[in-house]
Motif scaffolding. Structure first.
Motif, PDB file in Angstrom:
ATOM      1  N   MET A   1      13.446 -21.968   5.247  1.00  0.00           N
ATOM      2  CA  MET A   1      13.957 -20.604   5.338  1.00  0.00           C
ATOM      3  C   MET A   1      12.857 -19.583   5.036  1.00  0.00           C
ATOM      4  N   LEU A   2      11.926 -19.947   4.136  1.00  0.00           N
ATOM      5  CA  LEU A   2      10.797 -19.049   3.882  1.00  0.00           C
ATOM      6  C   LEU A   2       9.968 -18.882   5.151  1.00  0.00           C
ATOM      7  N   LEU A   3       9.773 -19.991   5.859  1.00  0.00           N
ATOM      8  CA  LEU A   3       9.043 -19.916   7.128  1.00  0.00           C
ATOM      9  C   LEU A   3       9.759 -18.999   8.118  1.00  0.00           C
ATOM     10  N   HIS A   4      11.075 -19.155   8.165  1.00  0.00           N
ATOM     11  CA  HIS A   4      11.831 -18.319   9.086  1.00  0.00           C
ATOM     12  C   HIS A   4      11.725 -16.838   8.704  1.00  0.00           C
ATOM     13  N   LEU A   5      11.804 -16.576   7.397  1.00  0.00           N
ATOM     14  CA  LEU A   5      11.670 -15.191   6.930  1.00  0.00           C
ATOM     15  C   LEU A   5      10.304 -14.620   7.301  1.00  0.00           C
ATOM     16  N   ARG A   6       9.255 -15.455   7.130  1.00  0.00           N
ATOM     17  CA  ARG A   6       7.900 -15.010   7.502  1.00  0.00           C
ATOM     18  C   ARG A   6       7.894 -14.576   8.967  1.00  0.00           C
ATOM     19  N   HIS A   7       8.520 -15.406   9.790  1.00  0.00           N
ATOM     20  CA  HIS A   7       8.578 -15.116  11.216  1.00  0.00           C
ATOM     21  C   HIS A   7       9.286 -13.774  11.449  1.00  0.00           C
ATOM     22  N   GLU A   8      10.451 -13.602  10.812  1.00  0.00           N
ATOM     23  CA  GLU A   8      11.199 -12.346  10.989  1.00  0.00           C
ATOM     24  C   GLU A   8      10.378 -11.151  10.529  1.00  0.00           C
ATOM     25  N   ILE A   9       9.691 -11.331   9.395  1.00  0.00           N
ATOM     26  CA  ILE A   9       8.912 -10.212   8.851  1.00  0.00           C
ATOM     27  C   ILE A   9       7.762  -9.852   9.780  1.00  0.00           C
ATOM     28  N   LYS A  10       7.092 -10.855  10.352  1.00  0.00           N
ATOM     29  CA  LYS A  10       6.003 -10.599  11.302  1.00  0.00           C
ATOM     30  C   LYS A  10       6.534  -9.874  12.540  1.00  0.00           C
ATOM     31  N   GLU A  11       7.683 -10.341  13.035  1.00  0.00           N
ATOM     32  CA  GLU A  11       8.274  -9.714  14.215  1.00  0.00           C
ATOM     33  C   GLU A  11       8.636  -8.248  13.937  1.00  0.00           C
ATOM     34  N   ASP A  12       9.265  -8.027  12.771  1.00  0.00           N
ATOM     35  CA  ASP A  12       9.656  -6.667  12.385  1.00  0.00           C
ATOM     36  C   ASP A  12       8.425  -5.777  12.281  1.00  0.00           C
ATOM     37  N   ALA A  13       7.360  -6.317  11.659  1.00  0.00           N
ATOM     38  CA  ALA A  13       6.149  -5.530  11.451  1.00  0.00           C
ATOM     39  C   ALA A  13       5.550  -5.151  12.794  1.00  0.00           C
ATOM     40  N   ALA A  14       5.534  -6.093  13.731  1.00  0.00           N
ATOM     41  CA  ALA A  14       4.970  -5.825  15.055  1.00  0.00           C
ATOM     42  C   ALA A  14       5.761  -4.731  15.745  1.00  0.00           C
ATOM     43  N   ALA A  15       7.084  -4.762  15.564  1.00  0.00           N
ATOM     44  CA  ALA A  15       7.926  -3.763  16.228  1.00  0.00           C
ATOM     45  C   ALA A  15       7.780  -2.391  15.583  1.00  0.00           C
ATOM     46  N   ARG A  16       7.389  -2.372  14.327  1.00  0.00           N
ATOM     47  CA  ARG A  16       7.297  -1.109  13.583  1.00  0.00           C
ATOM     48  C   ARG A  16       6.007  -0.334  13.870  1.00  0.00           C
ATOM     49  N   VAL A  17       4.961  -1.061  14.347  1.00  0.00           N
ATOM     50  CA  VAL A  17       3.653  -0.448  14.530  1.00  0.00           C
ATOM     51  C   VAL A  17       3.734   0.663  15.571  1.00  0.00           C
ATOM     52  N   PRO A  18       3.151   1.872  15.305  1.00  0.00           N
ATOM     53  CA  PRO A  18       3.186   2.962  16.290  1.00  0.00           C
ATOM     54  C   PRO A  18       2.353   2.640  17.535  1.00  0.00           C
ATOM     55  N   ALA A  19       2.680   3.266  18.664  1.00  0.00           N
ATOM     56  CA  ALA A  19       2.123   2.904  19.968  1.00  0.00           C
ATOM     57  C   ALA A  19       0.594   2.762  20.022  1.00  0.00           C
ATOM     58  N   PRO A  20      -0.198   3.759  19.529  1.00  0.00           N
ATOM     59  CA  PRO A  20      -1.655   3.609  19.648  1.00  0.00           C
ATOM     60  C   PRO A  20      -2.174   2.377  18.910  1.00  0.00           C
ATOM     61  N   ALA A  21      -1.618   2.143  17.727  1.00  0.00           N
ATOM     62  CA  ALA A  21      -2.088   1.000  16.946  1.00  0.00           C
ATOM     63  C   ALA A  21      -1.626  -0.307  17.563  1.00  0.00           C
ATOM     64  N   ARG A  22      -0.554  -0.205  18.364  1.00  0.00           N
ATOM     65  CA  ARG A  22       0.012  -1.429  18.909  1.00  0.00           C
ATOM     66  C   ARG A  22      -0.989  -2.133  19.827  1.00  0.00           C
ATOM     67  N   ALA A  23      -1.832  -1.298  20.544  1.00  0.00           N
ATOM     68  CA  ALA A  23      -2.791  -1.888  21.478  1.00  0.00           C
ATOM     69  C   ALA A  23      -3.772  -2.791  20.751  1.00  0.00           C
ATOM     70  N   SER A  24      -4.309  -2.271  19.614  1.00  0.00           N
ATOM     71  CA  SER A  24      -5.291  -3.085  18.905  1.00  0.00           C
ATOM     72  C   SER A  24      -4.606  -4.285  18.272  1.00  0.00           C
ATOM     73  N   ASN A  25      -3.358  -4.063  17.886  1.00  0.00           N
ATOM     74  CA  ASN A  25      -2.586  -5.150  17.329  1.00  0.00           C
ATOM     75  C   ASN A  25      -2.385  -6.248  18.369  1.00  0.00           C
ATOM     76  N   ARG A  26      -2.123  -5.775  19.605  1.00  0.00           N
ATOM     77  CA  ARG A  26      -1.935  -6.732  20.701  1.00  0.00           C
ATOM     78  C   ARG A  26      -3.176  -7.569  20.892  1.00  0.00           C
ATOM     79  N   LEU A  27      -4.336  -6.906  20.763  1.00  0.00           N
ATOM     80  CA  LEU A  27      -5.589  -7.619  20.927  1.00  0.00           C
ATOM     81  C   LEU A  27      -5.693  -8.728  19.877  1.00  0.00           C
ATOM     82  N   GLY A  28      -5.362  -8.357  18.640  1.00  0.00           N
ATOM     83  CA  GLY A  28      -5.397  -9.333  17.561  1.00  0.00           C
ATOM     84  C   GLY A  28      -4.494 -10.510  17.851  1.00  0.00           C
TER      85      GLY A  28
END
Lengths: 280, 489
Positions: free
Chosen positions: B383-410
């Motif tokens: 369940m901790l693994l699953h939570l990590r996954h959810e948190i990563k997904e949430d964080a990715a969705a929260r990132v503002p558009a300009p930063a999202r591009a560099s995030n995508r690169l990462g």
């Protein structure tokens, strides 16, 4: 905290109670004395689920059908003889700091208790109703031995000058008592546990408030283990429409290990637990 | 209320815990003692232990899967026995009900037994605001309350304090002569608290189990303070999360064997009370009123998430704390809220909000020791693994558009890395070739290379062996000296 999450389907419940509770409807209905409540509010309708139950059902994605019942747990039989149970009970209770006097004849139990009290310089003793039926005239006997004996709760009167109820007067008296004598309805051998069921026996405070708890136990009420105990009370007192108000399991004296995990005896309850197992 | 949550500063919290020598000592002693005690208690049950755990799990699975049914049954039974049930949506709702009750009954003093639920809703704070003094009566909780702190362990709240700390605290706050003798300090607390018990109008407890069939509240303890709390005051309020209900009385034959052994290494706790309703006659003992407050406080959301629903099986024994290599080093306060250890890493983000506690699910080595000791076999690591996954997904969705591009690169780079890894591991030859390349790369770039500095800041990157195990094996055992081996020698 989780208050951000309030996006209510059942807004009535949480909003009305938020800041100023006494004015809210649901709280007032809880505050009306029973006699009045019966007339003013209808009995709770158990068929119509509360909003929280509906939300739980929705979260589970479940219909409102009855669940398939769980299989009954297998009853565990024990071949242990009464003698085995007595010695196991004694050994286990001693391990956790209790004292056991096995196989005492009823008449000598009363004298032994009186001796114990004298040895500890006790002056006031409380005796529960159950003890009277096992050791008739125990209260009289202790009074005759010079101890101050707390009357049973039913003998306390309402004090109209102070407004003190019998229950309050009883509590106040018990706080200054040196020893409490009760019976136990059952015992569990493999954990050294006494089981006290409320009813005519008012054990709740007598077995808890004084620093010494003396408990009388009939030898044939010692059961082998917890599973058997639960099985017995489930089919016994708990199968009635009204289950016992309280059932208390006592395994040794009161203890704590909250400072440096060091075991310390007698923090809130009795410092000493003495059991007499009566042979007949 | 918000300032009681310190999950966002998790990194600072654990750093200061790690550098606190006294805390390190206290933790080492306590977790070792608990672990040994549990081990012996479990061994005394023998092979039946696992059977008990499986039964407990089945019962919890069944109760949670049919929670509305059993809760409804329990509530109806409580009312039938003369108690009142209040369904509280959240902390504010529950606190308002209880403070309102105290005010209406003219109660100015409440005694409390240890209850995680009351910690969760900060009931003491709410009562204080309403002019009601709330006194903790469990010795550990009383110490923590006097110190103005919060508990650091589910079952041993003052585990972080030495006897010297307690001695200082008692002499300062209770104005008594300082003593470090534990027995005398305990006797002092008994005396002070007896006064409170004698005059309190309200007793507040949690509930370890709530039996649907009989409307019974089960309370487990060692000190006797819960018995006093439930027998002396005129009004008893019991708080419970929705997940506490179990179907039948007989289920207790399973849970009462698991809980004390897992929690404190006892075969049975000193006192267990089964309370069913309130007295019906003035010459009965006990409170005149029983109010059972059943709380959601975020639990229905957990229920709705099939991946995490199992978090609600927990019976709060604390065994996972003691066995956890992370808890053993950082202690309870570092987790920043009331639930520490593996179960805290799992529950806290779900109850206070994932974004406020996003570090917690990562504070685990995923070693699985918590799952191993859990009396309900809760799969915390998964369940901790699953939570990590959810948190990563949430964080990715929260990132503002300009930063999202560099995030995508990462993220693309990360995906590329995983792809390369998979390709390299496919056949033996490819694996050997990549290992050789990695060895070359490491010797060329050096160990503290910029390329890996995020990694090596907190971990060692050990130098690779000059020859692989397989090469070594071949040359030593089979005596095949090929040219490459000679080079190395």
């Amino acid at each position: 905290m989780a208050t951000e999450k309030v996006e209510n389907t059942d807004a009535k419940v949480s909003r009305s109670s938020s800041a100023v509770p006494p004015a809210s409807d649901h709280l007032n209905s809880a505050l009306i004395p029973d006699t009045l409540r019966l007339e003013s509010t209808p009995a709770p309708d158990t068929r119509r689920p509360t909003p929280m139950l509906s939300r739980i059902r929705a979260a589970l994605g479940r219909g409102d059908h009855e669940p398939n019942p769980l299989e009954r747990l297998p009853r565990t039989y024990s071949e242990a003889s009464i003698d085995d149970r007595i010695s196991l009970f004694t050994a286990e209770l001693c391990k956790v700091g209790g004292n056991v006097e096995p196989l005492v004849d009823r008449r000598s139990a009363t004298t032994q208790i009186a001796e114990m009290l004298k040895a500890r310089a006790a002056t006031a003793v409380a005796v529960s109703n159950g003890v009277e039926s096992l050791l008739p005239n125990a209260r009289e006997y202790f009074a005759g031995q010079g101890f101050q004996v707390t009357p049973s709760l039913s003998e306390f009167q309402f004090d109209s000058s102070s407004g003190e109820t019998p229950a309050e007067a009883y509590k106040r008296t018990l706080i200054n008592v040196d020893a409490g004598v009760t019976t136990a309805d059952y015992a569990i051998a493999d954990t050294g546990t006494l089981v006290l069921v409320s009813g005519s026996e008012q054990h709740r405070l007598i077995s808890l408030v004084p620093p010494l708890h003396i408990c009388l136990l009939k030898q044939d009420s010692i059961l082998p283990n917890l599973a058997e105990l639960i099985y017995r009370v489930n089919d016994g007192p708990y199968s009635k429409t009204r289950p016992p108000l309280v059932m208390t399991f006592i395994t040794g004296p009161s203890r704590t290990a909250d400072i440096e995990l060091t075991l310390t005896i007698g923090v809130h309850g009795p410092r000493e637990l003495q059991v007499f197992i009566c042979s007949q | 209320m918000q300032d009681e949550i310190h999950t966002e500063t998790f990194v600072e919290n654990y750093r200061s815990a790690l550098s606190n020598a006294q805390l390190q000592k206290a933790l080492a002693i306590a977790t070792t003692k608990f672990t040994l005690g549990r081990g012996m208690a479990v061994a005394s049950v023998g092979d039946e232990w696992n059977l008990l755990r499986e039964r407990a799990r089945e019962i919890k699975e069944h109760s949670i899967a049919n929670l509305d049914h059993y809760l409804g049954k329990f509530a109806a039974k409580i009312e039938e026995l003369g108690g009142r049930v209040y369904w509280a949506r959240d902390a504010r709702d529950a606190n308002a009900y209880i403070t309102g009750l105290a005010r209406d009954r003219g109660i100015s003093l409440a005694v409390k037994s240890k209850s995680m639920m009351t910690e969760e809703i900060e009931l003491n704070h709410a009562l204080a605001l309403a002019g009601v003094e709330a006194v903790e009566t469990d010795l550990g909780e009383y110490i923590v309350q006097l110190a103005g702190e919060r508990p650091s362990h589910i079952i041993a709240p003052a585990i972080h304090k030495t006897r010297g700390d307690v001695a200082d605290l008692f002499s300062e706050k209770l104005h008594v002569e300082r003593t470090e003798e534990i027995e005398r300090m305990t006797a002092l607390a008994r005396r002070v608290l007896r006064q409170k018990f004698a005059t309190a109008g309200l007793g507040v407890t949690g509930a370890n189990f709530a039996v649907a069939e009989t409307g019974t509240i089960v309370l487990v303890e060692n000190e006797g303070n819960i018995r006093l709390t439930t027998s002396l005051p005129r009004v008893h309020v019991a708080l419970m999360g929705i997940e506490k209900v179990i179907p039948r009385l007989e289920d207790l034959a399973v849970f009462l064997r698991l809980l004390p052994r897992s929690a404190s290494g006892q075969k049975m706790s000193s006192y267990v009370s089964f309370i069913s309703g309130v007295k019906t006659s003035p010459i009965d003992e006990g409170p005149e009123e029983l109010h059972v407050v059943i709380l959601d406080n975020g639990r229905v959301d957990i229920l709705a998430n099939e991946h995490l629903r199992e978090s609600l099986y927990c019976i709060r024994c604390g065994a996972c704390l003691n066995t956890c290599p992370v808890y053993q080093k950082i202690g309870g306060h570092a987790y920043g809220w009331i639930y520490p250890g593996p179960i805290g890493a799992l529950l806290t983000p779900q109850l206070v909000g994932r974004e406020r506690a996003e570090n917690l699910p990562f504070a685990s080595s995923l070693c699985g020791a918590c799952r191993e000791v859990c009396p309900i076999k809760i799969n915390i690591p998964d369940m901790l693994l699953h939570l990590r996954h959810e948190i990563k997904e949430d964080a990715a969705a929260r990132v503002p558009a300009p930063a999202r591009a560099s995030n995508r690169l990462g993220r693309r780079l990360e995906a590329l890395g995983v792809k390369a890894w998979r390709a390299a591991m496919k056949t033996r030859r490819r694996y050997e070739r990549s290992a050789r390349m990695a060895r070359l790369a490491q010797s060329a770039l050096g160990n503290e290379s910029m390329l890996f500095n995020r990694w090596t800041a907190t971990r060692d990157l050990p130098p690779m062996a000059p020859r692989s195990f397989r090469e070594e094996w071949e040359s030593r055992m089979l005596g095949t000296n090929n040219s490459k081996d000679k080079e190395v020698k």
